[in-house]
Design a protein around this motif. Structure first.
Motif, PDB file in Angstrom:
ATOM      1  N   GLU A 171       0.810  -1.215   0.000  1.00 15.97           N
ATOM      2  CA  GLU A 171       0.000   0.000   0.000  1.00 15.97           C
ATOM      3  C   GLU A 171       0.845   1.268   0.000  1.00 15.97           C
ATOM      4  O   GLU A 171       0.311   2.375   0.092  1.00 15.97           O
ATOM      5  CB  GLU A 171      -0.959   0.005   1.194  1.00 15.97           C
ATOM      6  N   LEU A 172       2.153   1.109  -0.113  1.00 15.12           N
ATOM      7  CA  LEU A 172       3.051   2.259  -0.203  1.00 15.12           C
ATOM      8  C   LEU A 172       3.518   2.439  -1.646  1.00 15.12           C
ATOM      9  O   LEU A 172       3.537   1.495  -2.437  1.00 15.12           O
ATOM     10  CB  LEU A 172       4.266   2.056   0.707  1.00 15.12           C
ATOM     11  N   ARG A 173       3.920   3.654  -1.952  1.00 13.55           N
ATOM     12  CA  ARG A 173       4.371   3.970  -3.305  1.00 13.55           C
ATOM     13  C   ARG A 173       5.897   3.892  -3.351  1.00 13.55           C
ATOM     14  O   ARG A 173       6.596   4.843  -2.995  1.00 13.55           O
ATOM     15  CB  ARG A 173       3.870   5.351  -3.709  1.00 13.55           C
ATOM     16  N   LEU A 174       6.388   2.750  -3.761  1.00 12.24           N
ATOM     17  CA  LEU A 174       7.822   2.530  -3.825  1.00 12.24           C
ATOM     18  C   LEU A 174       8.310   2.735  -5.247  1.00 12.24           C
ATOM     19  O   LEU A 174       7.633   2.375  -6.213  1.00 12.24           O
ATOM     20  CB  LEU A 174       8.170   1.115  -3.366  1.00 12.24           C
ATOM     21  N   GLY A 175       9.495   3.295  -5.373  1.00 13.20           N
ATOM     22  CA  GLY A 175      10.131   3.441  -6.676  1.00 13.20           C
ATOM     23  C   GLY A 175      11.210   2.396  -6.816  1.00 13.20           C
ATOM     24  O   GLY A 175      12.333   2.595  -6.340  1.00 13.20           O
ATOM     25  N   LEU A 176      10.900   1.267  -7.451  1.00 12.84           N
ATOM     26  CA  LEU A 176      11.816   0.139  -7.541  1.00 12.84           C
ATOM     27  C   LEU A 176      12.218  -0.141  -8.987  1.00 12.84           C
ATOM     28  O   LEU A 176      11.389  -0.070  -9.895  1.00 12.84           O
ATOM     29  CB  LEU A 176      11.174  -1.121  -6.943  1.00 12.84           C
ATOM     30  N   ASP A 177      13.473  -0.463  -9.166  1.00 14.76           N
ATOM     31  CA  ASP A 177      13.983  -0.843 -10.473  1.00 14.76           C
ATOM     32  C   ASP A 177      13.298  -2.129 -10.918  1.00 14.76           C
ATOM     33  O   ASP A 177      13.141  -3.074 -10.138  1.00 14.76           O
ATOM     34  CB  ASP A 177      15.495  -1.049 -10.383  1.00 14.76           C
ATOM     35  N   GLU A 178      12.913  -2.184 -12.181  1.00 12.80           N
ATOM     36  CA  GLU A 178      12.142  -3.322 -12.675  1.00 12.80           C
ATOM     37  C   GLU A 178      12.942  -4.615 -12.722  1.00 12.80           C
ATOM     38  O   GLU A 178      12.368  -5.714 -12.730  1.00 12.80           O
ATOM     39  CB  GLU A 178      11.588  -3.013 -14.064  1.00 12.80           C
ATOM     40  N   ARG A 179      14.258  -4.530 -12.752  1.00 16.44           N
ATOM     41  CA  ARG A 179      15.073  -5.740 -12.799  1.00 16.44           C
ATOM     42  C   ARG A 179      15.515  -6.182 -11.420  1.00 16.44           C
ATOM     43  O   ARG A 179      15.322  -7.323 -11.017  1.00 16.44           O
ATOM     44  CB  ARG A 179      16.301  -5.525 -13.679  1.00 16.44           C
ATOM     45  N   LEU A 180      16.146  -5.286 -10.680  1.00 19.36           N
ATOM     46  CA  LEU A 180      16.762  -5.658  -9.408  1.00 19.36           C
ATOM     47  C   LEU A 180      15.815  -5.575  -8.227  1.00 19.36           C
ATOM     48  O   LEU A 180      16.110  -6.105  -7.161  1.00 19.36           O
ATOM     49  CB  LEU A 180      17.973  -4.759  -9.133  1.00 19.36           C
ATOM     50  N   GLN A 181      14.683  -4.869  -8.365  1.00 21.54           N
ATOM     51  CA  GLN A 181      13.766  -4.605  -7.253  1.00 21.54           C
ATOM     52  C   GLN A 181      14.473  -3.831  -6.140  1.00 21.54           C
ATOM     53  O   GLN A 181      14.190  -4.003  -4.965  1.00 21.54           O
ATOM     54  CB  GLN A 181      13.191  -5.919  -6.710  1.00 21.54           C
ATOM     55  N   ALA A 182      15.378  -2.970  -6.551  1.00 17.24           N
ATOM     56  CA  ALA A 182      16.083  -2.051  -5.656  1.00 17.24           C
ATOM     57  C   ALA A 182      15.608  -0.636  -5.969  1.00 17.24           C
ATOM     58  O   ALA A 182      15.054  -0.390  -7.044  1.00 17.24           O
ATOM     59  CB  ALA A 182      17.587  -2.156  -5.875  1.00 17.24           C
ATOM     60  N   PRO A 183      15.793   0.331  -5.051  1.00 12.41           N
ATOM     61  CA  PRO A 183      15.408   1.716  -5.349  1.00 12.41           C
ATOM     62  C   PRO A 183      16.007   2.171  -6.673  1.00 12.41           C
ATOM     63  O   PRO A 183      17.176   1.877  -6.977  1.00 12.41           O
ATOM     64  CB  PRO A 183      15.972   2.491  -4.156  1.00 12.41           C
ATOM     65  N   VAL A 184      15.226   2.905  -7.455  1.00 16.15           N
ATOM     66  CA  VAL A 184      15.641   3.227  -8.826  1.00 16.15           C
ATOM     67  C   VAL A 184      16.945   4.010  -8.881  1.00 16.15           C
ATOM     68  O   VAL A 184      17.736   3.832  -9.808  1.00 16.15           O
ATOM     69  CB  VAL A 184      14.528   3.998  -9.563  1.00 16.15           C
TER      70      VAL A 184
END
Length: 453
Positions: free
Chosen positions: A318-331
């Motif tokens: 329910e939070l708005r996270l900015g994650l890289d589509e490959r690594l699932q790490a912050p962009v």
């Protein structure tokens, strides 16, 4: 922290980075609650307590934590020695948690985090609302608390990657789960030792965990006849397969790769390269791994899968996270840690700027921040939470300051690069089809770890 500044900061996980975050926040006069799902500090570390770290004590004690521990009479271990996970937990992490006292809540699992009264979709008034945190205790009781900010240091230990090369469980992987382990075996435990002694075991993976398992099985092979490891790699053998060797500024890490290399050279392990697993099958009581090209690794008794870990973001949905589509790490962090380009010694130190998300006040730290990237050091996490705590306290100059220099690995490229085919003229090219080899590398070989390719 301008809104809800009278509320505590929630830290998820009482592991090395979570406890360091609590120490930094406490040192800056901020209230903190640490939610730990286990019954003691560093519950995940204790599960691999038999494994010796390749970092010394000097690199494993956070400065803010040491400052808290000093008045309690705590004695810092010899900074030049290498602890096991159990040592780390017993001699540093649990004393630190004890010093934090009631700030650490054990047997408490975070099941959800959201903005109070706002689901993921709602914009109106979102940033003015505190976080609402859903907790479950060991007896199943549910609880709700409010927090001014959330630092997720829950790690990735609970979600190991499967043996399937496509990132999904291989066919038959679940059916044969009783003979598949996703952890480094503790071969000093009599029951675990009996499981692998005299057996033929596949070790799937190419990182430090796989090196450790191979070295352990090689030692067992010298004592128990019939013990053999089949090392399954998705890529080919290269000059960097076994790490940086003597060029690694963390000597124990370099030595670990050399121990794995010796296991293969001495015949205690065979390397099966270019093998991408799609299925696990059983025939006449023995297991077999099947590749995407139909090649089989047969006559296996056990399988150890050490293909990495991955983050669980389900309770943050329910939070708005900015994650890289490959690594699932912050962009903003992902390009710095991309294993196609970097080892842990080439990652630039980073802090709050790289760890922020569209949802203000939420930070993923430690292994959780690296997503699926494998090359994390405790020192990196300590620098992360130092920066975030300074930011939350309003000390933006300290938050942006870099206070860390990382040791080099001796490996010039990221592991992901070696997964790509090279030219046919290269002695280290990835094989066109899976190949089972027993390595015998001399110092003059083009693929020796001393010279690279």
């Amino acid at each position: 922290m301008s809104e809800g500044h009278d509320l505590p900061v929630l830290v998820i996980g009482a592991g090395p980075i979570g406890l360091a975050a609590a120490a930094h926040l406490t040192g800056r006069g901020l209230d903190v609650i640490v939610a730990e799902s286990g019954s003691a500090a560093a519950s995940a570390v204790r599960e691999w307590g038999h494994v010796r770290l390749f970092s010394t004590w000097a690199e494993l004690v956070d400065p803010a934590a040491e400052k808290l521990l000093g008045p309690t009479g705590w004695t810092r271990p010899d900074p030049a020695t290498y602890p096991t996970g159990a040592d780390w937990a017993k001699r540093y992490l649990q004393p630190l948690a004890d010093t934090l006292g009631a700030k650490v809540r054990y047997n408490t699992t975070v099941t959800g985090v959201a903005r109070a009264g706002r689901d993921r979709v709602v914009d109106s008034g979102r940033s003015e609302q505190p976080f609402t945190v859903h907790l479950t205790t060991a007896d199943g009781r549910e609880e709700r608390i409010s927090a001014a900010a959330v630092i997720d240091a829950s790690g990735t230990w609970s979600t190991p990657s499967p043996v399937g090369a496509d990132g999904l469980p291989a066919l038959g992987e679940k059916a044969h789960a009783a003979r598949i382990s996703y952890r480094i075996p503790d071969l000093k435990d009599p029951q675990v030792r009996a499981r692998y002694a005299g057996k033929r075991t596949a070790v799937v993976g190419s990182g430090a965990s796989a090196f450790t398992a191979l070295a352990g099985l090689a030692d067992l092979a010298q004592q128990e006849s019939g013990t053999h490891a089949v090392w399954v790699l998705r890529r080919g053998l290269t000059g960097s397969t076994f790490g940086g060797g003597s060029a690694d500024q963390l000597p124990a890490r370099g030595a670990l790769g050399q121990a794995a290399k010796a296991a293969v050279e001495n015949g205690h392990a065979s390397a099966l390269t270019g093998f991408r697993t799609t299925a696990v099958e059983e025939s006449d009581g023995r297991l077999a791994l099947v590749s995407d090209e139909g090649t089989r690794a047969e006559d296996l008794d056990e399988i150890i899968v050490l293909t990495g870990l991955r983050p669980d973001h389900s309770f943050l949905s329910e939070l708005r996270l900015g994650l890289d589509e490959r690594l699932q790490a912050p962009v903003a962090l992902a390009p710095l840690i991309d294993p196609n380009q970097h080892s842990c010694g080439t990652v630039y130190p980073h802090g709050v700027a790289e760890l922020s998300h569209p949802e203000q006040g939420v930070h993923l730290v430690g292994m959780k921040s690296y997503g699926r990237a494998p090359t994390f050091l405790a020192m990196t996490g300590y620098e992360q939470v130092r920066s975030i705590a300074a930011h939350l306290a309003g000390d933006h100059e300290a938050a942006t300051r870099v206070e860390l220099t990382l040791p080099e690995t001796g490996v010039c490229g990221g592991a992901g690069l070696f997964d790509q085919p090279t030219t046919e003229s290269s002695c280290c090219s990835t094989p066109a089809a899976p190949q089972l080899i027993t390595l015998n590398v001399s110092s003059g070989s083009c693929c020796s770890t001393s010279g690279g390719c």
